[in-house]
Design a protein around this motif. Structure first.
Motif, mmCIF file in Angstrom:
data_model
loop_
_atom_site.group_PDB
_atom_site.id
_atom_site.type_symbol
_atom_site.label_atom_id
_atom_site.label_comp_id
_atom_site.label_asym_id
_atom_site.label_seq_id
_atom_site.Cartn_x
_atom_site.Cartn_y
_atom_site.Cartn_z
ATOM 1 N N SER A 106 45.506 21.980 41.672
ATOM 2 C CA SER A 106 46.787 22.266 41.370
ATOM 3 C C SER A 106 47.330 22.791 40.963
ATOM 4 C CB SER A 106 47.088 20.191 41.066
ATOM 5 O OG SER A 106 46.655 19.844 39.401
ATOM 6 N N PRO A 107 48.463 23.881 40.553
ATOM 7 C CA PRO A 107 47.730 24.579 39.651
ATOM 8 C C PRO A 107 48.353 24.303 38.827
ATOM 9 C CG PRO A 107 49.859 24.658 41.505
ATOM 10 C CD PRO A 107 48.812 23.595 41.592
ATOM 11 N N GLY A 108 48.121 25.020 37.252
ATOM 12 C CA GLY A 108 48.098 24.191 35.627
ATOM 13 C C GLY A 108 47.854 25.492 35.146
ATOM 14 N N PRO A 109 46.877 24.954 34.137
ATOM 15 C CA PRO A 109 47.018 26.857 33.049
ATOM 16 C C PRO A 109 45.543 26.963 33.381
ATOM 17 C CG PRO A 109 47.944 24.680 31.728
ATOM 18 C CD PRO A 109 47.489 24.119 32.984
ATOM 19 N N ASP A 110 44.666 26.274 33.787
ATOM 20 C CA ASP A 110 43.736 27.256 34.301
ATOM 21 C C ASP A 110 43.814 27.482 35.084
ATOM 22 O OD1 ASP A 110 42.189 25.401 32.372
ATOM 23 O OD2 ASP A 110 42.198 23.699 34.150
ATOM 24 N N GLY A 120 50.100 23.255 23.261
ATOM 25 C CA GLY A 120 51.172 23.907 23.601
ATOM 26 C C GLY A 120 51.402 25.213 22.627
ATOM 27 N N ALA A 121 50.336 25.008 21.229
ATOM 28 C CA ALA A 121 50.670 26.220 20.823
ATOM 29 C C ALA A 121 49.920 27.617 21.420
ATOM 30 C CB ALA A 121 49.882 25.696 19.168
ATOM 31 N N TYR A 122 48.706 26.986 21.500
ATOM 32 C CA TYR A 122 47.941 28.026 22.319
ATOM 33 C C TYR A 122 48.474 28.678 23.743
ATOM 34 C CZ TYR A 122 43.523 30.365 23.939
ATOM 35 O OH TYR A 122 42.194 30.733 24.919
ATOM 36 N N LEU A 123 48.711 28.133 24.498
ATOM 37 C CA LEU A 123 49.266 28.560 25.231
ATOM 38 C C LEU A 123 50.513 29.762 25.315
ATOM 39 C CD1 LEU A 123 48.563 25.551 27.686
ATOM 40 C CD2 LEU A 123 47.583 27.821 28.009
ATOM 41 N N ALA A 124 50.895 29.103 24.100
ATOM 42 C CA ALA A 124 52.502 29.799 23.580
ATOM 43 C C ALA A 124 52.144 31.258 23.214
ATOM 44 C CB ALA A 124 52.922 28.716 22.214
ATOM 45 N N TYR A 125 50.374 31.468 22.360
ATOM 46 C CA TYR A 125 50.499 31.838 21.835
ATOM 47 C C TYR A 125 50.344 32.893 22.937
ATOM 48 C CZ TYR A 125 46.682 35.392 19.453
ATOM 49 O OH TYR A 125 46.583 36.368 19.158
ATOM 50 N N VAL A 152 55.637 34.413 30.697
ATOM 51 C CA VAL A 152 56.787 32.930 31.014
ATOM 52 C C VAL A 152 55.783 31.620 31.686
ATOM 53 C CG1 VAL A 152 59.189 32.384 32.339
ATOM 54 C CG2 VAL A 152 58.676 34.889 31.302
ATOM 55 N N ILE A 153 54.951 31.877 32.723
ATOM 56 C CA ILE A 153 54.789 30.589 33.189
ATOM 57 C C ILE A 153 53.801 29.895 31.916
ATOM 58 C CG2 ILE A 153 53.006 29.845 34.403
ATOM 59 C CD1 ILE A 153 53.350 32.105 36.365
ATOM 60 N N LEU A 154 53.423 30.691 30.834
ATOM 61 C CA LEU A 154 52.549 30.364 30.079
ATOM 62 C C LEU A 154 53.600 29.161 28.613
ATOM 63 C CD1 LEU A 154 49.935 33.123 29.698
ATOM 64 C CD2 LEU A 154 49.261 30.615 30.317
ATOM 65 N N ILE A 155 54.038 30.553 28.883
ATOM 66 C CA ILE A 155 54.829 29.678 27.781
ATOM 67 C C ILE A 155 55.943 28.613 28.662
ATOM 68 C CG2 ILE A 155 57.270 30.000 26.376
ATOM 69 C CD1 ILE A 155 56.921 32.711 26.013
ATOM 70 N N ALA A 156 56.636 28.444 29.447
ATOM 71 C CA ALA A 156 56.833 26.990 29.820
ATOM 72 C C ALA A 156 55.911 25.654 30.556
ATOM 73 C CB ALA A 156 57.379 27.336 31.618
ATOM 74 N N LEU A 157 54.220 26.710 30.442
ATOM 75 C CA LEU A 157 53.297 25.502 30.455
ATOM 76 C C LEU A 157 53.352 24.459 29.026
ATOM 77 C CD1 LEU A 157 50.855 27.165 33.305
ATOM 78 C CD2 LEU A 157 51.670 24.810 33.307
ATOM 79 N N ALA A 158 53.687 25.345 27.946
ATOM 80 C CA ALA A 158 53.297 24.258 26.438
ATOM 81 C C ALA A 158 54.234 24.006 26.204
ATOM 82 C CB ALA A 158 53.394 26.010 25.801
ATOM 83 N N ILE A 159 55.414 24.381 26.465
ATOM 84 C CA ILE A 159 57.205 23.307 27.113
ATOM 85 C C ILE A 159 56.534 22.248 27.645
ATOM 86 C CG2 ILE A 159 59.152 23.318 26.859
ATOM 87 C CD1 ILE A 159 59.250 26.130 26.728
ATOM 88 N N ARG A 160 56.039 22.311 28.289
ATOM 89 C CA ARG A 160 55.772 21.257 29.386
ATOM 90 C C ARG A 160 55.158 20.421 28.828
ATOM 91 N NH1 ARG A 160 53.422 21.012 35.181
ATOM 92 N NH2 ARG A 160 53.812 18.423 35.596
ATOM 93 N N ILE A 161 53.534 21.145 28.089
ATOM 94 C CA ILE A 161 52.790 20.388 28.100
ATOM 95 C C ILE A 161 53.168 18.979 26.729
ATOM 96 C CG2 ILE A 161 50.164 19.860 26.332
ATOM 97 C CD1 ILE A 161 49.853 22.330 28.243
ATOM 98 N N VAL A 162 54.051 20.038 25.782
ATOM 99 C CA VAL A 162 54.623 19.585 24.384
ATOM 100 C C VAL A 162 55.378 18.216 24.664
ATOM 101 C CG1 VAL A 162 55.913 19.790 22.551
ATOM 102 C CG2 VAL A 162 54.084 21.269 22.916
ATOM 103 N N VAL A 163 56.812 18.567 25.689
ATOM 104 C CA VAL A 163 57.735 17.563 26.085
ATOM 105 C C VAL A 163 57.142 16.842 26.981
ATOM 106 C CG1 VAL A 163 60.180 17.218 27.132
ATOM 107 C CG2 VAL A 163 59.701 19.755 25.721
#
Length: 207
Positions: free
Chosen positions: A20-24, A81-86, A196-207
């Motif tokens: 499944s698509p994700g951070p990895d 979230g912080a790492y992916l957002a960075y 944009v995708i990485l930041i969206a994943l970071a937001i999704r993880i936190v929320v």
């Protein structure tokens, strides 16, 4: 053979989780296109090795602690979230090169060290709460408490090797000259899209 049914269930669940698509997937795609095959393979190795980290704390019983301590799990979520957002912000900040510099920029990519590539993959998976939840579910709900630790460790080793093999395969495909050339023709926009995708994943993880 006594644990074959349990293993097949775990293997099936792991297949759908890793595919499944994700951070990895996003970080391996980024490394394959921007850094090339060698670095992408090191990133894939980092992702696979991080699986053993999840397996280790599950075998040690830390998974139970995480399920009973929402605050600890929340800290993990914010770190991820912080790492992916960075990484996402770094991609968004990439400057658009002048036409005369485009070829130089493309040739200069791939200078990232193997250690940095490995670290990217390892941290992306190790800090991923989705992976934490997946392994916590496996080791607390799917795998029987009567299953010997050595067998559980074997399950974990299989998942680590399967994850490494899957992302290594993706690295080989995505780093082909034709595929890299397709993305690098609009490298500036590719960077922005990945950001944009990485930041969206970071937001999704936190929320």
């Amino acid at each position: 053979m006594a644990y074959l049914d349990e293993f097949l269930l775990i293997a099936l669940a792991h297949f759908f989780a890793v595919a499944s698509p994700g951070p990895d997937f996003t970080i391996v795609l980024k490394q394959s296109v921007q850094q090339g095959r060698r670095n992408a393979l090191w990133t894939s190795f980092g992702v696979g090795l991080a699986i053993l980290l999840h397996v280790s704390y599950c075998l040690l019983g830390v998974a139970v602690l995480l399920t009973q301590s929402p605050n600890v799990f929340m800290v993990l979520k914010y770190l991820a979230g912080a790492y992916l957002a960075y990484i996402g912000v770094q991609a968004l900040r990439s400057a658009k090169p002048a036409p005369a510099q485009q070829e130089i920029v493309l040739q200069s990519q791939g200078v990232e060290s193997s250690w940095i590539a490995f670290r990217r993959g390892f941290l992306t998976n190790a800090l991923n709460p989705k992976a934490t939840l997946f392994f916590m579910s496996l080791f607390t709900l799917v795998i029987s408490q009567s299953t010997p630790l050595i067998v559980q460790a074997g399950y974990g080793l299989y998942m680590a090797l399967a994850t490494w093999a899957w992302f290594s395969f993706l690295s080989l495909v995505l780093s082909k000259p034709s595929v890299r050339g397709f993305f690098q023709k609009s490298g500036y926009w590719f960077d922005r899209g990945i950001g944009v995708i990485l930041i969206a994943l970071a937001i999704r993880i936190v929320v």
